[in-house]
Design a protein around this motif. Structure first.
Motif, PDB file in Angstrom:
ATOM      1  N   SER A  59       0.871  -1.179   0.000  1.00  0.00           N
ATOM      2  CA  SER A  59       0.000   0.000   0.000  1.00  0.00           C
ATOM      3  C   SER A  59       0.903   1.222   0.000  1.00  0.00           C
ATOM      4  CB  SER A  59      -0.913   0.016   1.228  1.00  0.00           C
ATOM      5  OG  SER A  59      -1.829   1.093   1.164  1.00  0.00           O
ATOM      6  N   VAL A  60       0.887   1.960  -1.102  1.00  0.00           N
ATOM      7  CA  VAL A  60       1.788   3.109  -1.231  1.00  0.00           C
ATOM      8  C   VAL A  60       0.998   4.376  -1.557  1.00  0.00           C
ATOM      9  CG1 VAL A  60       3.725   1.660  -1.939  1.00  0.00           C
ATOM     10  CG2 VAL A  60       2.255   2.681  -3.675  1.00  0.00           C
ATOM     11  N   CYS A  61       1.751   5.461  -1.707  1.00  0.00           N
ATOM     12  CA  CYS A  61       1.184   6.787  -1.992  1.00  0.00           C
ATOM     13  C   CYS A  61       0.237   7.207  -0.861  1.00  0.00           C
ATOM     14  CB  CYS A  61       0.474   6.797  -3.349  1.00  0.00           C
ATOM     15  SG  CYS A  61       0.495   8.416  -4.164  1.00  0.00           S
ATOM     16  N   ASP A  62       0.667   6.974   0.363  1.00  0.00           N
ATOM     17  CA  ASP A  62       0.000   7.384   1.610  1.00  0.00           C
ATOM     18  C   ASP A  62      -1.469   6.978   1.706  1.00  0.00           C
ATOM     19  OD1 ASP A  62       0.787  10.203   0.008  1.00  0.00           O
ATOM     20  OD2 ASP A  62      -1.335  10.135   0.515  1.00  0.00           O
ATOM     21  N   SER A  63      -1.818   5.841   1.147  1.00  0.00           N
ATOM     22  CA  SER A  63      -3.207   5.390   1.214  1.00  0.00           C
ATOM     23  C   SER A  63      -3.657   5.172   2.657  1.00  0.00           C
ATOM     24  CB  SER A  63      -3.385   4.092   0.416  1.00  0.00           C
ATOM     25  OG  SER A  63      -3.201   4.320  -0.963  1.00  0.00           O
ATOM     26  N   VAL A  64      -2.767   4.636   3.514  1.00  0.00           N
ATOM     27  CA  VAL A  64      -3.183   4.346   4.889  1.00  0.00           C
ATOM     28  C   VAL A  64      -3.410   5.612   5.695  1.00  0.00           C
ATOM     29  CG1 VAL A  64      -2.027   2.102   4.874  1.00  0.00           C
ATOM     30  CG2 VAL A  64      -0.825   4.099   5.781  1.00  0.00           C
ATOM     31  N   ASN A  65      -2.890   6.753   5.224  1.00  0.00           N
ATOM     32  CA  ASN A  65      -3.139   7.998   5.947  1.00  0.00           C
ATOM     33  C   ASN A  65      -4.604   8.408   5.925  1.00  0.00           C
ATOM     34  OD1 ASN A  65      -0.007   8.674   4.878  1.00  0.00           O
ATOM     35  ND2 ASN A  65      -0.462   9.304   6.973  1.00  0.00           N
ATOM     36  N   TYR A  66      -5.375   7.832   4.999  1.00  0.00           N
ATOM     37  CA  TYR A  66      -6.805   8.126   4.960  1.00  0.00           C
ATOM     38  C   TYR A  66      -7.565   7.417   6.080  1.00  0.00           C
ATOM     39  CZ  TYR A  66      -6.486  10.552   0.498  1.00  0.00           C
ATOM     40  OH  TYR A  66      -6.190  11.459  -0.488  1.00  0.00           O
ATOM     41  N   ILE A  67      -6.925   6.496   6.771  1.00  0.00           N
ATOM     42  CA  ILE A  67      -7.539   5.861   7.930  1.00  0.00           C
ATOM     43  C   ILE A  67      -7.255   6.758   9.133  1.00  0.00           C
ATOM     44  CG2 ILE A  67      -7.729   3.763   9.288  1.00  0.00           C
ATOM     45  CD1 ILE A  67      -8.427   3.411   6.325  1.00  0.00           C
ATOM     46  N   PHE A 114       4.302  -1.011   3.129  1.00  0.00           N
ATOM     47  CA  PHE A 114       3.462   0.169   2.905  1.00  0.00           C
ATOM     48  C   PHE A 114       4.230   1.437   3.252  1.00  0.00           C
ATOM     49  CE2 PHE A 114       2.932  -0.806   7.350  1.00  0.00           C
ATOM     50  CZ  PHE A 114       2.718   0.416   7.988  1.00  0.00           C
ATOM     51  N   ASP A 115       3.721   2.549   2.754  1.00  0.00           N
ATOM     52  CA  ASP A 115       4.301   3.838   3.110  1.00  0.00           C
ATOM     53  C   ASP A 115       3.241   4.719   3.762  1.00  0.00           C
ATOM     54  OD1 ASP A 115       2.716   5.081   1.177  1.00  0.00           O
ATOM     55  OD2 ASP A 115       4.350   5.540  -0.177  1.00  0.00           O
ATOM     56  N   PHE A 116       3.695   5.774   4.402  1.00  0.00           N
ATOM     57  CA  PHE A 116       2.764   6.745   4.982  1.00  0.00           C
ATOM     58  C   PHE A 116       3.476   8.086   5.151  1.00  0.00           C
ATOM     59  CE2 PHE A 116       4.992   4.819   8.504  1.00  0.00           C
ATOM     60  CZ  PHE A 116       5.198   5.833   9.428  1.00  0.00           C
ATOM     61  N   ASN A 117       2.691   9.142   5.095  1.00  0.00           N
ATOM     62  CA  ASN A 117       3.189  10.471   5.412  1.00  0.00           C
ATOM     63  C   ASN A 117       3.223  10.623   6.927  1.00  0.00           C
ATOM     64  OD1 ASN A 117       3.600  11.450   2.803  1.00  0.00           O
ATOM     65  ND2 ASN A 117       1.492  12.172   2.621  1.00  0.00           N
ATOM     66  N   GLN A 166      -6.516  13.382   6.009  1.00  0.00           N
ATOM     67  CA  GLN A 166      -5.515  12.359   6.287  1.00  0.00           C
ATOM     68  C   GLN A 166      -4.969  12.566   7.693  1.00  0.00           C
ATOM     69  OE1 GLN A 166      -2.672  12.909   3.006  1.00  0.00           O
ATOM     70  NE2 GLN A 166      -3.461  11.047   2.081  1.00  0.00           N
ATOM     71  N   ARG A 167      -4.554  11.486   8.299  1.00  0.00           N
ATOM     72  CA  ARG A 167      -3.962  11.577   9.636  1.00  0.00           C
ATOM     73  C   ARG A 167      -2.470  11.327   9.563  1.00  0.00           C
ATOM     74  NH1 ARG A 167      -5.349   8.403  15.259  1.00  0.00           N
ATOM     75  NH2 ARG A 167      -3.572   9.263  16.419  1.00  0.00           N
ATOM     76  N   GLY A 168      -1.730  12.130  10.299  1.00  0.00           N
ATOM     77  CA  GLY A 168      -0.302  11.912  10.395  1.00  0.00           C
ATOM     78  C   GLY A 168       0.015  10.904  11.481  1.00  0.00           C
ATOM     79  N   TYR A 169       0.877   9.947  11.169  1.00  0.00           N
ATOM     80  CA  TYR A 169       1.297   8.941  12.139  1.00  0.00           C
ATOM     81  C   TYR A 169       2.810   9.001  12.317  1.00  0.00           C
ATOM     82  CZ  TYR A 169      -3.320   6.739  11.716  1.00  0.00           C
ATOM     83  OH  TYR A 169      -4.670   6.482  11.745  1.00  0.00           O
ATOM     84  N   THR A 170       3.268   8.442  13.414  1.00  0.00           N
ATOM     85  CA  THR A 170       4.705   8.293  13.631  1.00  0.00           C
ATOM     86  C   THR A 170       5.094   6.836  13.405  1.00  0.00           C
ATOM     87  OG1 THR A 170       4.491   7.753  15.986  1.00  0.00           O
ATOM     88  CG2 THR A 170       4.631  10.102  15.391  1.00  0.00           C
ATOM     89  N   GLU A 205       6.675   5.043  15.446  1.00  0.00           N
ATOM     90  CA  GLU A 205       6.414   4.317  16.695  1.00  0.00           C
ATOM     91  C   GLU A 205       4.963   3.874  16.774  1.00  0.00           C
ATOM     92  OE1 GLU A 205       7.950   7.228  16.448  1.00  0.00           O
ATOM     93  OE2 GLU A 205      10.010   6.558  16.845  1.00  0.00           O
ATOM     94  N   GLN A 206       4.036   4.742  16.373  1.00  0.00           N
ATOM     95  CA  GLN A 206       2.625   4.362  16.358  1.00  0.00           C
ATOM     96  C   GLN A 206       2.385   3.194  15.407  1.00  0.00           C
ATOM     97  OE1 GLN A 206       1.247   8.425  15.418  1.00  0.00           O
ATOM     98  NE2 GLN A 206      -0.223   8.206  17.102  1.00  0.00           N
ATOM     99  N   MET A 207       2.983   3.273  14.229  1.00  0.00           N
ATOM    100  CA  MET A 207       2.802   2.210  13.249  1.00  0.00           C
ATOM    101  C   MET A 207       3.368   0.888  13.755  1.00  0.00           C
ATOM    102  SD  MET A 207       1.066   3.171  10.675  1.00  0.00           S
ATOM    103  CE  MET A 207       0.653   4.495   9.531  1.00  0.00           C
ATOM    104  N   ARG A 208       4.537   0.928  14.356  1.00  0.00           N
ATOM    105  CA  ARG A 208       5.141  -0.298  14.877  1.00  0.00           C
ATOM    106  C   ARG A 208       4.233  -0.942  15.928  1.00  0.00           C
ATOM    107  NH1 ARG A 208      10.221  -2.623  15.612  1.00  0.00           N
ATOM    108  NH2 ARG A 208      11.359  -0.833  14.742  1.00  0.00           N
ATOM    109  N   ALA A 209       3.714  -0.123  16.833  1.00  0.00           N
ATOM    110  CA  ALA A 209       2.860  -0.649  17.898  1.00  0.00           C
ATOM    111  C   ALA A 209       1.600  -1.300  17.327  1.00  0.00           C
ATOM    112  CB  ALA A 209       2.497   0.471  18.873  1.00  0.00           C
ATOM    113  N   LEU A 210       0.991  -0.660  16.349  1.00  0.00           N
ATOM    114  CA  LEU A 210      -0.226  -1.206  15.755  1.00  0.00           C
ATOM    115  C   LEU A 210       0.058  -2.489  14.981  1.00  0.00           C
ATOM    116  CD1 LEU A 210      -1.892   2.111  14.518  1.00  0.00           C
ATOM    117  CD2 LEU A 210      -2.677   0.654  16.393  1.00  0.00           C
ATOM    118  N   LEU A 211       1.157  -2.514  14.252  1.00  0.00           N
ATOM    119  CA  LEU A 211       1.518  -3.717  13.498  1.00  0.00           C
ATOM    120  C   LEU A 211       1.771  -4.890  14.433  1.00  0.00           C
ATOM    121  CD1 LEU A 211       3.865  -2.016  10.898  1.00  0.00           C
ATOM    122  CD2 LEU A 211       1.801  -3.284  10.317  1.00  0.00           C
TER     123      LEU A 211
END
Length: 276
Positions: A124-132, A157-160, A220-224, A226-232
């Motif tokens: 999932s690229v082009c910051d698609s997950v930022n829409y969550i 995946f990538d994210f902004n 879109q939501r900005g994530y860090t 660290e947040q992504m690691r914890a959720l994964l």
């Protein structure tokens, strides 16, 4: 959360033109390298023992108009494109008809991902997950990804980052005038909610001297990292690499777009599918 079905509607028809500077080729090469490095490897013997039709599948979440999906297909992957915008998928289907590819496109919200089998890779690229916009919903996406990954499969995946929205984009206005379309991008960032809003006003030429105006609002939501690691990890995935999209090196606090590679680690191989 914002109703994503209301975005990428009129915008879809000019999306490829306005995104013509997107480094799809670089992203495709990077994904290909990462899949080769971390993905489900081919066994040395008895290749038929692992179900190739599942292991070699790549699912592109938020595939949009299918540009990257087509590139991955040309690399030899079997591809499924998933997107919540029917208009974007219509353009992807036109590309499929032109190229003759055998990509399967599904009109689905990634929060309700429903596949017919496990797959070797999800991207999932082009910051698609930022829409969550809610962590609980993003966790649900990660759990669904984990559920559909083949044993040992990878999620890339990538994210902004929140840093990008807060420090780089912030409250700015961007405008661009082209031959047959123009746009105004008005950006607003709410640091308390960590929500980035951009209001798009687009003018598209209908006839020689007639332009049609339409608007869309994207949240879109900005994530860090660290947040992504914890959720994964909460979703049962193991994080293998976190890199800066621009440099390809380890992500830092000032990284604007970040790539994460995570691996499925809990399922057992489906021995009942082995060929004797």
């Amino acid at each position: 959360m914002e109703n994503t079905e209301e975005i990428y509607t009129d915008f879809a028809r000019v999306y490829d033109e306005l995104m013509d500077n997107t480094p799809y080729e670089m992203w495709c090469e990077r994904l290909d390298r990462l899949i080769a490095a971390y993905g489900v490897s081919k066994p040395e013997r008895d290749a038929e023992e692992i179900l190739d039709s599942e292991r070699n599948l790549v699912v592109d979440l938020g595939c949009g108009t299918g540009t990257l999906t087509e590139m991955l297909y040309q690399k030899g992957y079997d591809c499924i494109g998933v997107d919540n915008s029917e208009e974007m998928l219509n353009i992807a289907m036109d590309k499929k008809a032109e190229s003759g590819s055998e990509i399967l496109y599904l009109h689905q919200d990634m929060r309700e991902l429903d596949l017919y089998s496990t797959v070797g890779t999800v991207i999932s690229v082009c910051d698609s997950v930022n829409y969550i916009l809610e962590e609980e919903e993003l966790l649900q996406v990660f759990r669904l990804v984990n559920n559909y990954l083949y044993p040992g499969g990878v999620f890339i995946f990538d994210f902004n980052t929140a840093y990008k929205y807060r420090e780089v984009i912030g409250n700015t206005t961007i405008a661009e005038n082209r031959e047959d379309c123009s746009f105004i991008w008005e950006n607003y960032y709410d640091p308390e909610e960590e929500i980035n809003e951009y209001d798009l006003t687009i003018f598209v030429q209908e006839e020689e001297d007639i332009f049609r105006r339409f608007t869309e609002t994207h949240l879109q939501r900005g994530y860090t990292a660290e947040q992504m690691r914890a959720l994964l990890e909460q979703a049962g995935l193991k994080v293998l690499e976190i890199m800066d999209s621009d440099t390809g090196e380890a992500a830092t606090v000032t990284s604007e777009r970040v790539y994460i590679v995570a691996k499925e680690q809990q399922k057992e191989l489906p021995t009942e599918r082995y060929v004797k």
